[in-house]
Design an enzyme around this catalytic site. Structure first.
Site, PDB file in Angstrom:
ATOM      1  N   SER A  31      -9.507   1.458   2.128  1.00 16.10           N
ATOM      2  CA  SER A  31      -8.735   2.316   1.504  1.00 16.10           C
ATOM      3  C   SER A  31      -7.473   1.360   0.708  1.00 16.10           C
ATOM      4  CB  SER A  31      -7.951   3.123   2.514  1.00 16.10           C
ATOM      5  OG  SER A  31      -7.224   2.627   3.327  1.00 16.10           O
TER       6      SER A  31
ATOM      7  N   LYS B   4       0.921  -1.178   0.035  1.00 16.94           N
ATOM      8  CA  LYS B   4       0.136   0.172   0.109  1.00 16.94           C
ATOM      9  C   LYS B   4       0.820   1.275   0.144  1.00 16.94           C
ATOM     10  CE  LYS B   4      -3.919   1.713   2.439  1.00 16.94           C
ATOM     11  NZ  LYS B   4      -4.914   1.530   3.867  1.00 16.94           N
TER      12      LYS B   4
ATOM     13  N   SER C 147     -10.321  -1.361   6.000  1.00 14.63           N
ATOM     14  CA  SER C 147      -9.601  -0.845   4.694  1.00 14.63           C
ATOM     15  C   SER C 147      -8.659  -2.086   4.151  1.00 14.63           C
ATOM     16  CB  SER C 147      -8.763   0.334   5.094  1.00 14.63           C
ATOM     17  OG  SER C 147      -9.444   1.446   5.046  1.00 14.63           O
TER      18      SER C 147
END
Lengths: 563, 563
Positions: free
Chosen positions: B206, B131, B230
């Protein structure tokens, strides 16, 4: 019609007096100017020779004799209850007194042992005292707030259930400062707790009732709480052994507290005792009870015997310690420095290494802690006291004057408060420093010669032995470890000896706090008071810290035996 | 002269385009109205047959073949890099692309294996995607903020060092929503990530770049973060396996984040993969590296093989699961309910028990989370974006209209903010509910017949499969477990099948969110999208949750094999 807070307090005090067995009242209490009362329990005539033997025994000896049936739970409970009541008359250390209930429980344990031929649990028959905030079903936990008088706990906290399931006998709760956020012990409900070695001095705080009680051997083992030094400061000032565990190793759920909802620097519960075996048996037995199944904040981490054997510290041979001689905030008084020097010599003689530890950002960490607590402390206190309008104490000074008042950092009762965003920025900085400090510790590997970083830090508990009431203005030597969440044991090293601990010439002061502290020292004022140190390990190193404290303690005992 | 944010973004996008190997560009990219692109990586002609074999392999197979020398790290890295670039062209899932560096590293690993005759570490040669917020020395971690463009990380985060020490090959970072605090993925720097099963739908967020990338098998294993869902939401929407670990099991130190200093509900890192063996190998190998020695927030808790063997769950035989059919906030769409029904049948057929789980105070917990984040989220975003004045996104909707905008709960960019005291009161309530919930779970012991409380809860990941862009307004089915800090795995169960998953008649709506969600459903709009579940254990039960997810997954596979 609502009572005034003064009426509530008068009623509560009457009920407290009524809870004291009349047979155990001192016929001839010492005058207020008798300062060292540590011998009185054994000389006042209330305790039998057997009761003196019992109450002077270490936790290890107590458990052994209870387990062997040499001593019954009833006689052990009776002995400590009597000595606790004596201690209370000398230092005002108790809040809730429930001896009848304890003696009933002790009888049941004796009966259990007779019937089953074995102990109820690893703490079978051991009296344990509890800081006032720890909740026992049916008793109050006022925490020194008039506004909380009459609020009876509707259930046991997780720790109380745990201790009872281990066979402990609970019999008294102990005094604290109003709000818990002082390093002394005074409140409007129960009044002030005195230091047994010098009643003109504080017993420390916030677990100051435990300090005075255990200091007089009115309890073999007590439970305090620590958010900035509240276990360690009274333990240091009253000559105890103690442990401030990391967040989440001892269950906290179900007790009352200050600053509820402050989720960044967590208050923790931990043991205070006359001996390290008391500290160890508490941790080992409580941690062994899988209390994470009942308290969501308890870390799922059983007692680790390998860590206690110092598996991560070379098996405990040739350890490398590092000493904080001065944290850069307040220079320690001469007896504190002497205590560190004694420790260094003892450790070197025992074959360990000793380096100097240069504190990293301790002043900033201390300010961070005050910033986090102060973010809403005043509003918290105001909300709690609103029901009765009782005053909120902003100092522990019996006669506050504006001048010295200004030197006091720990004034959390009249802070302005912060926004959540401001609070987050302080907490963010705290996290950064935690990372830096860990790296800084790791980097010591190049200096130790052991192939490991420094095994433990040795630090003063405070810059001084117990100061006069109202003069304990700071908690810098303890609070930094709460910010870092490091495990820290306390052990007594020596006592203040005026002939050795003469005042030094003035140094260049860091600031007015440091000057104030320098001027506070006067050997005769502190004479005979305990001097203690902390042995500090990393987060979750409770087992190793206890083992290393045992090593330090043994080295100090061996040194004393040689002299 | 400072650049405008638009100029910074234009420059950054140019640099991103330049980092894409030109040989791997699709000659004939699908038109925007081609929605399901999951087959394109294998049909576009860019991957060789061997590269298709490699990228379709599970993590277990990859590690086995890498270890045996069947596949070189270089060819495995090349295969995933190529497929990642294809995936990026289909879904816009990448941020930083550093394939040259990765191929160099892969060569070194191959060389190491040749020279030493053994693997470098347990993740030898395995490509792992990260990420965007995870910091690698020398690369940017803009997190979609124009204001952070040009800030190159000066060191690796603890996790990056850990993964490299285990032998992993890092090659791409993946897209996120600006602020991280949305359950979709869009920002002003990199734009929007699309769902590979339906490009008119969100990939979730996310960690939505990871979701799309791994969903297209452009990565075998990725690292996401999760503060409210997320990791789990994009995993659910893109058909992955994943784990949201408890606070402090995977090192977070050294990465960038939103809401820094919010110390109450902590974001955690965790694995997302095409297979449960990827999830397990990540946790086992990372946790085995004693990262608490480098990250002060990591719990000193090694991988526990006994817990993975379900020592605390009867050895895994005759487990008792409990299903959340409806959390009382938003009623799940028909395919989600069907996924739960399939799971129930599969578990019953495998000899386990299945009860219903009545959610306790989920709405209040969800509001608590929004209250804690919203206490200073708007100020946090404002401070971050102040340097360029870039806009702060308050919705993920491509065409926001006032009407639907009002139904969106996750609007943390324009909250009013709180005082620290107000924040503490919310956090205090959270702690109370955590205690209640644990007790509530314990009390299920009377219904299970196993002598244990319910072993794991099974819940939807969201009330829906991937909704159209901008329509993922809530995260209630995931956020409650962050509030409770329970460990939660995600696994895919089925896909939306319009003929089976017909719309139901309207029920009595809980509120306008629930009505909005009901009206959102239309079988054809969601056709073919993955449907997933969560398997939820208690705090620190990562090992057991992985093992129980394996049991659920095996039961579902066996059921499919029978049909």
């Amino acid at each position: 019609m609502a009572n005034t807070w003064q009426q509530l307090v008068a009623d509560k005090r009457n009920r407290q007096v009524a809870s004291i067995p009349k047979d155990w009242l001192l016929e001839d209490p010492p005058a207020a100017d008798v300062l060292d009362v540590t011998r009185i329990p054994e000389t006042c005539g209330i305790l039998t020779a057997q009761e003196i033997r019992i109450t002077n025994a270490s936790v290890g000896t107590l458990l052994q004799n209870l387990s062997a049936g040499e001593w019954s739970a009833f006689e052990v409970t009776t002995a400590f209850a009597k000595r606790a009541i004596i201690a209370h008359q000398l230092t005002n250390c108790l809040t809730e007194i429930f001896i009848d209930r304890a003696l009933e429980r002790a009888k049941e344990l004796d009966e259990y042992r007779r019937t089953h031929g074995k102990v109820f649990g690893p703490l079978h028959g051991l009296p344990i005292s509890l800081k006032d905030q720890i909740c026992i079903k049916g008793l109050e936990a006022t925490m020194g707030y008039a506004s909380w008088i009459g609020r009876y706990s509707t259930s046991n906290s997780v720790l109380v259930d745990t201790l009872e399931s281990l066979g402990a006998v609970l019999y008294v709760k102990t005094n604290i400062p109003q709000t818990l956020m002082f390093a002394e012990t005074n409140n409007l409900v129960f009044g002030r707790t005195l230091n047994p070695y010098n009643r003109s001095a504080t017993s420390g705080g916030s677990s100051g009732g435990e300090g005075a009680l255990i200091g007089l051997k009115g309890s073999p083992l007590g439970v305090g709480s620590d958010i900035g030094g509240s276990i360690r400061i009274p333990s240091g000032f009253c000559g105890l052994y103690a442990l401030r565990p990391s967040y989440g190793r001892v269950p906290y759920a179900g007790n009352v507290n200050s600053l509820e909802g402050e989720d960044s620097i967590l208050s923790v519960l931990g043991p205070m005792s006359n001996s390290l075996d008391g500290v160890k048996v508490f941790m080992k037995s409580v941690v062994g009870q899988k209390t994470w199944e009942r308290d969501p904040l308890v870390t799922r981490m059983p007692w680790d015997e390998a860590e206690y054997s110092l598996a991560s510290h070379g098996g405990g041979r040739n350890l490398c310690f590092a000493i904080i001689w001065d944290d850069g905030i307040v220079v320690p008084h001469p007896p504190i420095t002497r205590g560190l020097e004694m420790t260094k010599r003892a450790l070197l003689a025992a074959g360990h290494k000793v380096l100097d530890w240069k504190p990293l950002k301790h002043k900033e960490m201390y300010d961070i802690a005050l910033g986090i607590w102060g973010a809403a402390s005043a509003e918290d206190y105001k909300a709690v006291t609103a029901t009765t309008g009782e005053p909120v104490l902003t100092t522990m000074d019996p006669e506050p004057d504006q001048d010295t008042y200004n030197t006091q950092r720990l004034r959390l009762g009249d802070t302005k408060g912060s926004t959540a965003y401001e609070l987050w920025q302080v907490q963010r900085r705290k996290r950064e420093i935690r990372e830096e400090y860990l790296q800084y510790w790791n980097d010591t590997i190049i200096n130790t010669g052991t192939g490991r970083p420094v095994d433990a830090i040795i630090s003063p508990v405070a810059a001084y032995a117990a100061p006069p009431h109202g003069q304990n203005r700071d908690a810098n030597y303890t609070t930094v470890w709460n910010v870092l969440d490091y495990s820290a044991a306390v052990l007594p090293v020596t006592k203040v000896i005026p002939s050795l601990d003469v005042q030094r010439p003035a140094h260049k002061f860091y600031d007015h706090h440091d000057r104030y502290n320098y001027e506070l020292y006067n050997p005769s004022k502190f004479a005979g008071e305990p001097v203690a140190i902390q042995v500090i390990g990393r987060t979750h190193e409770e087992e190793a810290v206890i083992a290393m404290a045992e090593i330090v303690d043994a080295a100090l005992q061996a040194q004393k035996a040689r002299l």
